[in-house]
Design a protein around this motif. Structure first.
Motif, PDB file in Angstrom:
ATOM      1  N   SER A 220       0.811  -1.218   0.000  1.00 35.66           N
ATOM      2  CA  SER A 220       0.000   0.000   0.000  1.00 35.66           C
ATOM      3  C   SER A 220       0.845   1.270   0.000  1.00 35.66           C
ATOM      4  O   SER A 220       0.618   2.195  -0.794  1.00 35.66           O
ATOM      5  CB  SER A 220      -0.932  -0.005   1.222  1.00 35.66           C
ATOM      6  N   LYS A 221       1.836   1.321   0.885  1.00 36.28           N
ATOM      7  CA  LYS A 221       2.660   2.520   1.014  1.00 36.28           C
ATOM      8  C   LYS A 221       3.357   2.867  -0.298  1.00 36.28           C
ATOM      9  O   LYS A 221       3.345   4.024  -0.748  1.00 36.28           O
ATOM     10  CB  LYS A 221       3.703   2.312   2.110  1.00 36.28           C
ATOM     11  N   TYR A 222       3.958   1.879  -0.948  1.00 37.04           N
ATOM     12  CA  TYR A 222       4.743   2.157  -2.151  1.00 37.04           C
ATOM     13  C   TYR A 222       3.879   2.339  -3.389  1.00 37.04           C
ATOM     14  O   TYR A 222       4.261   3.048  -4.317  1.00 37.04           O
ATOM     15  CB  TYR A 222       5.821   1.087  -2.327  1.00 37.04           C
ATOM     16  N   LEU A 223       2.710   1.758  -3.396  1.00 44.07           N
ATOM     17  CA  LEU A 223       1.755   2.045  -4.463  1.00 44.07           C
ATOM     18  C   LEU A 223       1.301   3.503  -4.372  1.00 44.07           C
ATOM     19  O   LEU A 223       1.175   4.193  -5.385  1.00 44.07           O
ATOM     20  CB  LEU A 223       0.558   1.097  -4.374  1.00 44.07           C
ATOM     21  N   ASP A 224       1.080   3.975  -3.144  1.00 52.98           N
ATOM     22  CA  ASP A 224       0.690   5.377  -2.956  1.00 52.98           C
ATOM     23  C   ASP A 224       1.830   6.319  -3.348  1.00 52.98           C
ATOM     24  O   ASP A 224       1.599   7.354  -3.992  1.00 52.98           O
ATOM     25  CB  ASP A 224       0.292   5.626  -1.502  1.00 52.98           C
ATOM     26  N   LEU A 225       3.053   5.974  -2.962  1.00 54.75           N
ATOM     27  CA  LEU A 225       4.191   6.814  -3.329  1.00 54.75           C
ATOM     28  C   LEU A 225       4.351   6.908  -4.843  1.00 54.75           C
ATOM     29  O   LEU A 225       4.618   7.984  -5.392  1.00 54.75           O
ATOM     30  CB  LEU A 225       5.474   6.270  -2.690  1.00 54.75           C
ATOM     31  N   LEU A 226       4.194   5.773  -5.532  1.00 54.29           N
ATOM     32  CA  LEU A 226       4.271   5.792  -6.996  1.00 54.29           C
ATOM     33  C   LEU A 226       3.173   6.677  -7.595  1.00 54.29           C
ATOM     34  O   LEU A 226       3.416   7.439  -8.531  1.00 54.29           O
ATOM     35  CB  LEU A 226       4.143   4.371  -7.555  1.00 54.29           C
ATOM     36  N   ALA A 227       1.981   6.557  -7.045  1.00 53.96           N
ATOM     37  CA  ALA A 227       0.863   7.350  -7.563  1.00 53.96           C
ATOM     38  C   ALA A 227       1.132   8.843  -7.423  1.00 53.96           C
ATOM     39  O   ALA A 227       0.665   9.645  -8.240  1.00 53.96           O
ATOM     40  CB  ALA A 227      -0.427   6.974  -6.837  1.00 53.96           C
ATOM     41  N   HIS A 228       1.911   9.225  -6.396  1.00 49.86           N
ATOM     42  CA  HIS A 228       2.206  10.637  -6.163  1.00 49.86           C
ATOM     43  C   HIS A 228       3.275  11.174  -7.113  1.00 49.86           C
ATOM     44  O   HIS A 228       3.548  12.376  -7.119  1.00 49.86           O
ATOM     45  CB  HIS A 228       2.658  10.848  -4.715  1.00 49.86           C
ATOM     46  N   THR A 229       3.913  10.292  -7.900  1.00 49.00           N
ATOM     47  CA  THR A 229       4.964  10.752  -8.816  1.00 49.00           C
ATOM     48  C   THR A 229       4.445  11.008 -10.225  1.00 49.00           C
ATOM     49  O   THR A 229       5.215  11.395 -11.101  1.00 49.00           O
ATOM     50  CB  THR A 229       6.102   9.711  -8.904  1.00 49.00           C
ATOM     51  N   THR A 230       3.158  10.764 -10.466  1.00 43.52           N
ATOM     52  CA  THR A 230       2.624  10.878 -11.832  1.00 43.52           C
ATOM     53  C   THR A 230       1.153  11.244 -11.791  1.00 43.52           C
ATOM     54  O   THR A 230       0.491  11.098 -10.752  1.00 43.52           O
ATOM     55  CB  THR A 230       2.798   9.543 -12.591  1.00 43.52           C
ATOM     56  N   ASP A 231       0.630  11.694 -12.924  1.00 38.70           N
ATOM     57  CA  ASP A 231      -0.808  11.969 -13.012  1.00 38.70           C
ATOM     58  C   ASP A 231      -1.557  10.791 -13.615  1.00 38.70           C
ATOM     59  O   ASP A 231      -2.763  10.869 -13.857  1.00 38.70           O
ATOM     60  CB  ASP A 231      -1.070  13.233 -13.830  1.00 38.70           C
ATOM     61  N   ARG A 232      -0.846   9.695 -13.882  1.00 37.87           N
ATOM     62  CA  ARG A 232      -1.480   8.489 -14.417  1.00 37.87           C
ATOM     63  C   ARG A 232      -1.930   7.582 -13.269  1.00 37.87           C
ATOM     64  O   ARG A 232      -1.248   7.461 -12.261  1.00 37.87           O
ATOM     65  CB  ARG A 232      -0.523   7.722 -15.331  1.00 37.87           C
ATOM     66  N   GLN A 233      -3.056   6.913 -13.464  1.00 32.96           N
ATOM     67  CA  GLN A 233      -3.597   6.053 -12.415  1.00 32.96           C
ATOM     68  C   GLN A 233      -2.821   4.747 -12.320  1.00 32.96           C
ATOM     69  O   GLN A 233      -2.281   4.238 -13.295  1.00 32.96           O
ATOM     70  CB  GLN A 233      -5.072   5.750 -12.683  1.00 32.96           C
ATOM     71  N   TYR A 234      -2.769   4.207 -11.102  1.00 36.80           N
ATOM     72  CA  TYR A 234      -2.196   2.884 -10.858  1.00 36.80           C
ATOM     73  C   TYR A 234      -3.306   1.941 -10.401  1.00 36.80           C
ATOM     74  O   TYR A 234      -4.072   2.265  -9.498  1.00 36.80           O
ATOM     75  CB  TYR A 234      -1.116   2.950  -9.768  1.00 36.80           C
ATOM     76  N   TRP A 235      -3.375   0.776 -11.040  1.00 34.83           N
ATOM     77  CA  TRP A 235      -4.274  -0.283 -10.586  1.00 34.83           C
ATOM     78  C   TRP A 235      -3.428  -1.445 -10.067  1.00 34.83           C
ATOM     79  O   TRP A 235      -2.587  -1.982 -10.806  1.00 34.83           O
ATOM     80  CB  TRP A 235      -5.146  -0.806 -11.726  1.00 34.83           C
ATOM     81  N   ALA A 236      -3.631  -1.820  -8.818  1.00 35.42           N
ATOM     82  CA  ALA A 236      -2.956  -2.991  -8.260  1.00 35.42           C
ATOM     83  C   ALA A 236      -3.905  -4.173  -8.420  1.00 35.42           C
ATOM     84  O   ALA A 236      -4.909  -4.265  -7.710  1.00 35.42           O
ATOM     85  CB  ALA A 236      -2.617  -2.762  -6.792  1.00 35.42           C
ATOM     86  N   VAL A 237      -3.616  -5.068  -9.355  1.00 34.42           N
ATOM     87  CA  VAL A 237      -4.572  -6.108  -9.747  1.00 34.42           C
ATOM     88  C   VAL A 237      -4.127  -7.501  -9.299  1.00 34.42           C
ATOM     89  O   VAL A 237      -4.683  -8.499  -9.745  1.00 34.42           O
ATOM     90  CB  VAL A 237      -4.801  -6.094 -11.274  1.00 34.42           C
ATOM     91  N   GLY A 238      -3.129  -7.576  -8.420  1.00 36.24           N
ATOM     92  CA  GLY A 238      -2.587  -8.863  -8.039  1.00 36.24           C
ATOM     93  C   GLY A 238      -3.039  -9.323  -6.662  1.00 36.24           C
ATOM     94  O   GLY A 238      -3.834  -8.649  -6.011  1.00 36.24           O
ATOM     95  N   PRO A 239      -2.486 -10.441  -6.210  1.00 30.66           N
ATOM     96  CA  PRO A 239      -1.578 -11.307  -6.969  1.00 30.66           C
ATOM     97  C   PRO A 239      -2.314 -11.971  -8.140  1.00 30.66           C
ATOM     98  O   PRO A 239      -3.368 -12.581  -7.936  1.00 30.66           O
ATOM     99  CB  PRO A 239      -1.130 -12.353  -5.948  1.00 30.66           C
ATOM    100  N   LEU A 240      -1.741 -11.837  -9.331  1.00 28.21           N
ATOM    101  CA  LEU A 240      -2.431 -12.304 -10.530  1.00 28.21           C
ATOM    102  C   LEU A 240      -2.729 -13.797 -10.502  1.00 28.21           C
ATOM    103  O   LEU A 240      -3.747 -14.244 -11.041  1.00 28.21           O
ATOM    104  CB  LEU A 240      -1.606 -11.961 -11.778  1.00 28.21           C
ATOM    105  N   HIS A 241      -1.859 -14.575  -9.866  1.00 26.07           N
ATOM    106  CA  HIS A 241      -2.088 -16.025  -9.858  1.00 26.07           C
ATOM    107  C   HIS A 241      -3.348 -16.400  -9.080  1.00 26.07           C
ATOM    108  O   HIS A 241      -3.822 -17.535  -9.172  1.00 26.07           O
ATOM    109  CB  HIS A 241      -0.874 -16.769  -9.295  1.00 26.07           C
TER     110      HIS A 241
END
Length: 467
Positions: A220-241
């Motif tokens: 959660s923390k690093y997904l949020d940090l990544l989201a704060h570096t861009t205006d593009r959305q991030y979808w966390a869709v895993g674990p894919l298996h």
């Protein structure tokens, strides 16, 4: 696409999805699971990959809606790879695929009102022309590695990276300082061109969003940090298996690994595997064998050469045969099983007898281990693996380190391996790691179940691409 015979009117599909994976199994397997999930929503999916890779994947799809909605497009290996400017042969090879991928995307687009391209983040250049040549296209980047590894790479590659959440970013900086030379450096893990590739990915403006094989329960923390570096959305869709329903195995022949595990005690077996991209030296194999033997722990050890990167005779191949020490298999008979080909990793990790995983920490393996509640002995080799090892060891605290990253060039001795295995499998600290892993596993299983947060996130992405 369908045609009305009475007036020859062509009916285009509203949306067609084209998948463009990086053709290494550790990458394309993730996209293929996503392809199957999207296809199960009655959306046509076109999988564009090397012919031999597609042939392997076709065997995995058996009936059902997803099978009828997946269409394979074979990319033929170029007949010759001319030397060019001293570039590695893999780079030259990948450049040869740009034109056939571009042409295939254009062909597919004629059958749809809108083409959605989902491409591995490494394959940006392969879909660049599609945006200028196809009027009805949008694309999404798929990231096959962890949010932690991506964010760490960004921090090392981009000066003054803009992040809104300063407190969390400070925590990351503090951890790096505390670890000193134990924290991985991008160029040491991935080579001299890695930082340039990271910057290129970050500056890429043609994508409509980012897809991660991860979940918020874990990152959660690093997904949020990544989201704060861009205006593009991030979808966390895993674990894919965990997206696809498991098959009924009642009529399947039981694998030798599962038969072995059925005879062992609960949490008594350590599973040892270095994935599909690592080949250990003969000297290191000898030390690993001795370490496992001396640990007196039950084990399953997958010992195999790394898969060939691409099927072409022009690439260098390592045909050196790896041998086990003389008498080793006899001495560990009954408590150790050595597998020299494919092994059912998810089934092994999900078995009650499996209590630990000695791993190279590829992101697929990390996610599979976490989702099954199995703690790790971390032995990273290269690429994103050292970052993942830091993540599971220092942050999630569900792993022990096999050896110091700062001493990665040195041989890992049998005594070091024995100590790490026994710590994971036979100490209070190891039990606590296992408990934390089980807690994470339960959260993940709830999240991917119907109505869970992870399931809602993938359904949100599906809704976005068919809007």
């Amino acid at each position: 696409m369908s045609t009305n015979s009475s007036n020859n009117v062509v009916h285009l599909d509203e949306v067609i999805v084209a998948m463009v994976p990086f053709p290494d199994f550790s990458h394309l397997n993730q996209l293929f699971v996503l392809a199957r999930f999207i296809a199960s929503h009655n959306i046509p999916v076109h999988f564009i990959c090397l012919a031999d890779r597609n042939q392997d994947l076709k065997h995995r799809v058996q009936g059902g809606l997803s099978a009828s909605n997946i269409h394979f497009h074979d990319l033929l290996v170029p007949s010759s790879l001319d030397a060019g400017n001293g570039l590695p042969s893999i780079v030259i090879f990948m450049k040869k695929l740009v034109e056939p991928i571009r042409r295939t995307c254009i062909d597919i687009s004629t059958n749809a009102k809108r083409l959605v391209i989902i491409h591995d983040s490494i394959m940006m250049d392969h879909i660049r022309d599609a945006h200028s040549l196809i009027p009805n296209v949008e694309s999404y980047k798929f990231h096959a590695i962890s949010a932690f590894a991506i964010y760490s790479g960004l921090r090392q590659s981009i000066d003054h990276l803009v992040v809104d959440d300063d407190d969390d970013d400070d925590d990351h900086e503090k951890m790096i300082k505390q670890m000193h030379d134990e924290f991985p450096l991008l160029d040491r893990c991935c080579g001299p061109y890695a930082a340039a590739l990271v910057r290129k990915e970050h500056e890429w403006k043609l994508n409509s969003g980012n897809i991660m094989n991860s979940c918020r329960e874990v990152e959660s923390k690093y997904l949020d940090l990544l989201a704060h570096t861009t205006d593009r959305q991030y979808w966390a869709v895993g674990p894919l298996h965990m997206l696809l329903e498991s098959r009924d195995s009642s009529n399947m022949t039981k694998n030798e690994c599962i038969e072995f595990l059925d005879k062992q005690d609960v949490n008594s077996v350590i599973y040892v595997s270095f994935g599909t991209t690592t080949t250990l030296t003969q000297e290191q194999v000898n030390e690993l064998a001795l370490g496992l033997e001396q640990s007196n722990c039950s084990f399953i050890w997958v010992l195999r050469q790394a898969d060939k990167k691409m099927e072409t005779e022009n690439f260098e191949e390592n045909d050196e045969k790896i041998e086990l020490p003389i008498g080793f298999e006899d001495r560990v008979d009954g408590r150790g099983l050595v597998v020299k080909n494919w092994a059912p990793q998810l089934e092994i990790l999900g078995h009650t007898s499996t209590g630990g995983f000695l791993s190279h920490c590829g992101w697929n393996s990390c996610l599979e281990s976490i989702s099954m509640g199995v703690p790790l002995a971390a032995w990273p080799i290269n690429y994103d693996q050292p970052f993942n090892a830091v993540f599971v060891t220092n942050l999630l605290k569900i792993a022990t380190s096999v050896r110091s990253w700062a001493r990665r060039e040195e041989l890992v001795t049998a005594s070091t391996i024995e100590k790490a295995v026994n710590k994971l499998m036979g100490t209070t600290e190891g039990i606590e790691m296992r408990q934390r892993a089980v807690e994470l596993s339960n959260k993940i299983k709830n999240s991917v179940s119907r109505g869970g947060d992870a399931r809602k996130e993938i359904e949100s992405f599906i809704s976005c691409i068919i809007k």
